[in-house]
Design a protein around this motif. Structure first.
Motif, PDB file in Angstrom:
ATOM      1  N   ALA A 508     -17.510  11.726  35.234  1.00  0.00           N
ATOM      2  CA  ALA A 508     -16.366  11.341  34.406  1.00  0.00           C
ATOM      3  C   ALA A 508     -15.828  12.547  33.645  1.00  0.00           C
ATOM      4  O   ALA A 508     -14.605  12.731  33.533  1.00  0.00           O
ATOM      5  CB  ALA A 508     -16.771  10.233  33.441  1.00  0.00           C
ATOM      6  N   LEU A 509     -16.714  13.391  33.127  1.00  0.00           N
ATOM      7  CA  LEU A 509     -16.275  14.594  32.409  1.00  0.00           C
ATOM      8  C   LEU A 509     -15.562  15.561  33.342  1.00  0.00           C
ATOM      9  O   LEU A 509     -14.626  16.259  32.931  1.00  0.00           O
ATOM     10  CB  LEU A 509     -17.469  15.281  31.743  1.00  0.00           C
ATOM     11  N   ARG A 510     -15.995  15.607  34.599  1.00  0.00           N
ATOM     12  CA  ARG A 510     -15.321  16.482  35.563  1.00  0.00           C
ATOM     13  C   ARG A 510     -13.862  16.046  35.742  1.00  0.00           C
ATOM     14  O   ARG A 510     -12.955  16.885  35.802  1.00  0.00           O
ATOM     15  CB  ARG A 510     -16.056  16.444  36.909  1.00  0.00           C
ATOM     16  N   LEU A 534     -20.349  19.297  29.883  1.00  0.00           N
ATOM     17  CA  LEU A 534     -19.569  19.406  28.654  1.00  0.00           C
ATOM     18  C   LEU A 534     -18.998  20.811  28.492  1.00  0.00           C
ATOM     19  O   LEU A 534     -17.868  20.994  28.037  1.00  0.00           O
ATOM     20  CB  LEU A 534     -20.448  19.039  27.451  1.00  0.00           C
ATOM     21  N   LEU A 535     -19.744  21.824  28.907  1.00  0.00           N
ATOM     22  CA  LEU A 535     -19.248  23.203  28.856  1.00  0.00           C
ATOM     23  C   LEU A 535     -18.097  23.410  29.839  1.00  0.00           C
ATOM     24  O   LEU A 535     -17.140  24.134  29.545  1.00  0.00           O
ATOM     25  CB  LEU A 535     -20.393  24.175  29.169  1.00  0.00           C
ATOM     26  N   ARG A 536     -18.203  22.756  31.011  1.00  0.00           N
ATOM     27  CA  ARG A 536     -17.114  22.857  31.989  1.00  0.00           C
ATOM     28  C   ARG A 536     -15.827  22.267  31.410  1.00  0.00           C
ATOM     29  O   ARG A 536     -14.736  22.831  31.561  1.00  0.00           O
ATOM     30  CB  ARG A 536     -17.502  22.120  33.276  1.00  0.00           C
ATOM     31  N   ILE A 555     -27.615  16.474  24.910  1.00  0.00           N
ATOM     32  CA  ILE A 555     -26.954  17.693  24.445  1.00  0.00           C
ATOM     33  C   ILE A 555     -27.865  18.404  23.454  1.00  0.00           C
ATOM     34  O   ILE A 555     -28.263  17.831  22.437  1.00  0.00           O
ATOM     35  CB  ILE A 555     -25.596  17.363  23.793  1.00  0.00           C
ATOM     36  N   SER A 556     -28.155  19.676  23.738  1.00  0.00           N
ATOM     37  CA  SER A 556     -29.126  20.437  22.939  1.00  0.00           C
ATOM     38  C   SER A 556     -28.442  21.572  22.183  1.00  0.00           C
ATOM     39  O   SER A 556     -27.247  21.836  22.356  1.00  0.00           O
ATOM     40  CB  SER A 556     -30.210  21.004  23.851  1.00  0.00           C
ATOM     41  N   ILE A 560     -24.411  24.619  21.859  1.00  0.00           N
ATOM     42  CA  ILE A 560     -23.634  25.236  20.788  1.00  0.00           C
ATOM     43  C   ILE A 560     -23.502  26.739  21.022  1.00  0.00           C
ATOM     44  O   ILE A 560     -22.407  27.317  20.897  1.00  0.00           O
ATOM     45  CB  ILE A 560     -24.279  24.959  19.413  1.00  0.00           C
ATOM     46  N   ALA A 561     -24.605  27.376  21.387  1.00  0.00           N
ATOM     47  CA  ALA A 561     -24.577  28.821  21.619  1.00  0.00           C
ATOM     48  C   ALA A 561     -23.637  29.182  22.770  1.00  0.00           C
ATOM     49  O   ALA A 561     -22.842  30.133  22.666  1.00  0.00           O
ATOM     50  CB  ALA A 561     -25.994  29.320  21.895  1.00  0.00           C
ATOM     51  N   GLU A 562     -23.695  28.411  23.858  1.00  0.00           N
ATOM     52  CA  GLU A 562     -22.841  28.714  25.004  1.00  0.00           C
ATOM     53  C   GLU A 562     -21.380  28.338  24.722  1.00  0.00           C
ATOM     54  O   GLU A 562     -20.455  28.990  25.227  1.00  0.00           O
ATOM     55  CB  GLU A 562     -23.368  27.978  26.239  1.00  0.00           C
ATOM     56  N   ALA A 563     -21.174  27.304  23.918  1.00  0.00           N
ATOM     57  CA  ALA A 563     -19.805  26.934  23.542  1.00  0.00           C
ATOM     58  C   ALA A 563     -19.167  28.040  22.715  1.00  0.00           C
ATOM     59  O   ALA A 563     -17.975  28.353  22.884  1.00  0.00           O
ATOM     60  CB  ALA A 563     -19.818  25.620  22.764  1.00  0.00           C
ATOM     61  N   ILE A 564     -19.939  28.658  21.819  1.00  0.00           N
ATOM     62  CA  ILE A 564     -19.426  29.771  21.007  1.00  0.00           C
ATOM     63  C   ILE A 564     -19.006  30.926  21.905  1.00  0.00           C
ATOM     64  O   ILE A 564     -17.958  31.555  21.699  1.00  0.00           O
ATOM     65  CB  ILE A 564     -20.493  30.220  19.989  1.00  0.00           C
ATOM     66  N   ASP A 565     -19.790  31.186  22.927  1.00  0.00           N
ATOM     67  CA  ASP A 565     -19.471  32.274  23.857  1.00  0.00           C
ATOM     68  C   ASP A 565     -18.152  31.991  24.582  1.00  0.00           C
ATOM     69  O   ASP A 565     -17.316  32.887  24.749  1.00  0.00           O
ATOM     70  CB  ASP A 565     -20.612  32.426  24.865  1.00  0.00           C
TER      71      ASP A 565
END
Length: 682
Positions: A508-510, A534-536, A555-556, A560-565
């Protein structure tokens, strides 16, 4: 002057104001408990709630044939009557209008005798008696401290005024108490006027002190002298354009009246619940003093149709009117028909309203009928037919509407941009043909997710792909995987809300990742989504600034760390940080607290993580209760939750001690305290 000095002056002012009305009601013994009683008794004398000695009593329900002499002869048996004044009650018909008026006794003991008698009969006709208002008592100025109009810009002027006008307080305390209070008052005045020289301060300092006081102390401050009154008026001009009625909950009727007398001309919007006690009197103060009112927002403030009509009569230029849960009916709606400039009308939770007469308000642009469960289909069709400029319509929980209304909507609602509705059991995909529709909110139905709803989403994709900007589905576990295909085709979608739907997974997120203009996404309770999906979505939806993933347990903190990147690498930097609501996920607040990457991104305005959200944070209105979107899975860890109780959902609401008949009876009784529509301000 330092802030410390101002705070110290505030405490002196507070102490002086409290001492000026020296003894509160705690020190007065109430001899007779009654909900109708508006006085207390001490030493065979009656006092109002402002501790004003009662000489003047209010008499009502006097039959038309009786004269002032008849009334005087009756009340003379209680003591010497100084004066009697009678007027016809405006509420009743001219043919048999009873009279009301004031009887002023020379001796307060006589007035007390008249008040404590519970059954008054004038030549066989029963009449009612109450204590007159505080400001109508002969000793009002003495208790209040007369407000002086001459110049008081210096301490010396204040000292002369004090020597000239000091008066004895009402005799409701023992001599030692009076002497002790007078000594304390003198000490405070001496410290204030001589050591700190309050009146030598400029108006800005006095206005700052006034602002540090609670509202009722501000009223006492304004009563002290003309200069303090002028300072308070300046303060009101800035601070009370919007007034919250809840601030009056601990104030006496006299204080409330004086507030509206002082500040009313500056108030443009009154909001909140009118205190139950003296509700119609307070409505009268608003009508009399708030001449520039443009917006009214009453919540749970029940009043009779004729009282509402009288209130609104003075505000023909009203632009917004919100009357939530005010027990209105169709007769009440008739009281609004003269409001030709009204653009927004909210009548939520008024169950007796059927929509009759409402079509006459043809100029409305926003109409909220949430919870008006007796709205009739024919009336609502007529409303839509007459309101050519209607842009927003809320008909959630209007359960009696038929399919005929939804078939007629595209024909009559050509300007409608915002529609909020409950999902009926019959097909309603015709709403997708509304020419100007931009925002659609669907409240839950047990059958949501059936064929008719698939047809609706398909029709939206066909007719509104380039127009619909907001879609909110408040229905638990209502979507299936096939629903996300038409949703993903709504290319202009900026807001999507579908909390508590287990069908929202990585696939669904895709599909949702195709919504490149998406700014707000609420997928609270989507327990199966992963960090990667979610990152995609975050990479593709570059305008996203609001993301609610509460109770998405997979969701871990790594997300958050990868979203910031991802956010740092974007070419176009967003003006607003990405706010993520994460309560119930595997993200731990203590991990973020020691994470330098998150701390740096937070300071740079890139991201903000929040653990709790209000209804507004969820993107829904406050009146929507959580039953509409509550997810069974969120309570899995609650040991006290009974899985066999499907109706409870983990909440407990105690039953009321009063049934509906008791409440109606109490309202009817209290509503008789003062004659309906009678203006008793002099």
């Amino acid at each position: 002057m330092s802030l410390f000095d101002v705070l110290e002056l505030r405490e002196y002012c507070r102490a002086a104001l409290k001492m000026s009305s020296m003894l509160c009601l705690e020190n007065i013994t109430v001899t007779e408990a009654s909900d109708k009683q508006n006085f207390v008794i001490k030493d065979k004398k009656a006092f109002t709630e402002d501790n004003v000695l009662v000489h003047n009593i209010f008499v009502y329900s006097i039959p038309k044939q009786f004269t002032e002499d008849d009334v005087r002869r009756y009340f003379t048996k209680f003591g010497e009557v100084a004066s009697v004044r009678l007027v016809a009650d405006k509420k009743k018909s001219r043919r048999a209008a009873p009279k009301v008026g004031f009887v002023n006794f020379s001796d307060p003991v006589s007035a007390c005798r008249a008040l404590v008698k519970t059954n008054h009969r004038l030549q066989g006709s029963r009449i009612g008696v109450k204590a007159g208002d505080s400001w109508n008592q002969p000793g009002a100025d003495k208790t209040l401290g007369r407000m002086h109009t001459h110049d008081c810009n210096t301490a010396s002027c204040s000292k002369k005024r004090k020597e000239k006008n000091v008066q004895e307080p009402p005799n409701i305390a023992s001599e030692p108490q009076v002497e002790e209070a007078a000594t304390a008052m003198t000490a405070i005045e001496s410290a204030t006027l001589n050591d700190l020289n309050v009146l030598s301060l400029n108006d800005d300092c006095l206005e700052m002190i006034c602002g540090l006081l609670v509202l009722r102390d501000q009223i006492h401050f304004a009563r002290v002298c003309q200069r303090f009154y002028d300072v308070f008026k300046m303060y009101c001009k800035r601070e009370y354009k919007i007034f919250d009625l809840c601030k009056m909950s601990q104030m006496t009727l006299w204080e409330i009246r004086d507030f509206f007398r002082f500040a009313g001309e500056y108030i443009e919007h009154v909001a909140g619940n009118i205190p139950y006690k003296n509700r119609e009197r307070i409505a009268e103060f608003i009508r009399s003093f708030c001449k520039n009112l443009k917006r009214i927002s009453f919540d749970d403030s029940k009043m009779r149709p004729d009282c509402l009509k009288k209130l609104l009569r003075n505000f023909p230029d009203l632009v917004e009117l919100h009357l939530h849960d005010c027990s209105l009916n169709d007769m009440s709606v008739q009281s609004l028909l003269h409001l030709k400039n009204l653009e927004t009308l909210e009548l939520s939770e008024n169950y007796e309203v059927t929509g009759k007469f409402m079509g006459a308000l043809a100029q409305l642009k926003t109409l909220n009928l949430y919870g008006c469960s007796n709205i009739q289909t024919t009336n609502l069709i007529e409303i839509c037919k007459q309101m050519k400029n209607l842009k927003s319509l809320d008909i959630r929980r209007c359960e009696r509407l038929s399919s005929h209304f939804f078939e007629k909507m595209p024909e009559h609602c050509k300007e409608l941009e915002v529609l909020k509705m409950s999902c009926p059991d019959f097909p309603f995909e015709r709403i997708a043909r509304l020419p100007a529709l931009k925002q659609l909110e669907l409240l839950r139905s047990a059958s949501f997710g059936g064929t008719s709803h698939t047809m609706l989403l398909t029709e939206l994709a066909v007719h509104k792909a380039d127009q619909l900007e907001s879609l909110k589905i408040l229905a638990r576990n209502s979507l299936t995987s096939e629903h996300f295909t038409p949703i993903s085709e709504l290319k202009q979608l900026k807001t999507f809300f579908c909390a508590s739907n287990r069908a929202i997974g990585d696939e669904a997120l895709r599909k949702l990742s195709k919504l490149e203009l998406l700014e707000e996404l609420v997928i609270k309770g989507a327990v199966d989504i992963t960090n990667e999906a979610l990152l995609r979505l975050l990479q593709n939806c570059t305008r996203l600034h609001h993301l609610n993933i509460q109770f998405c347990k997979n969701i871990s903190t790594k997300f958050i760390a990868e979203a910031i990147d991802i956010l740092r690498k974007r070419k176009e930097k967003s003006k607003r940080p990405l706010t993520i609501f994460v309560y119930g996920t595997s993200i731990e607040d203590y991990e973020l607290a020691v994470c330098p990457i998150y701390d740096s991104a937070l300071k740079a305005g890139i991201i903000k993580v929040a653990f709790h959200a209000l209804n507004l944070d969820l993107g829904i209105n406050d009146e929507v209760d959580l039953y509409d979107i509550w997810d069974d899975g969120w309570l899995e860890d609650d040991d006290d939750f009974d899985e066999t109780d499907e109706e409870d959902d983990g909440f407990y609401f105690p039953d009321s001690d009063m049934d509906e008949d008791d409440i109606n009876l109490a309202y009817d009784v209290f509503g008789q305290i003062y004659p309906q529509n009678f203006d008793i301000m002099w």
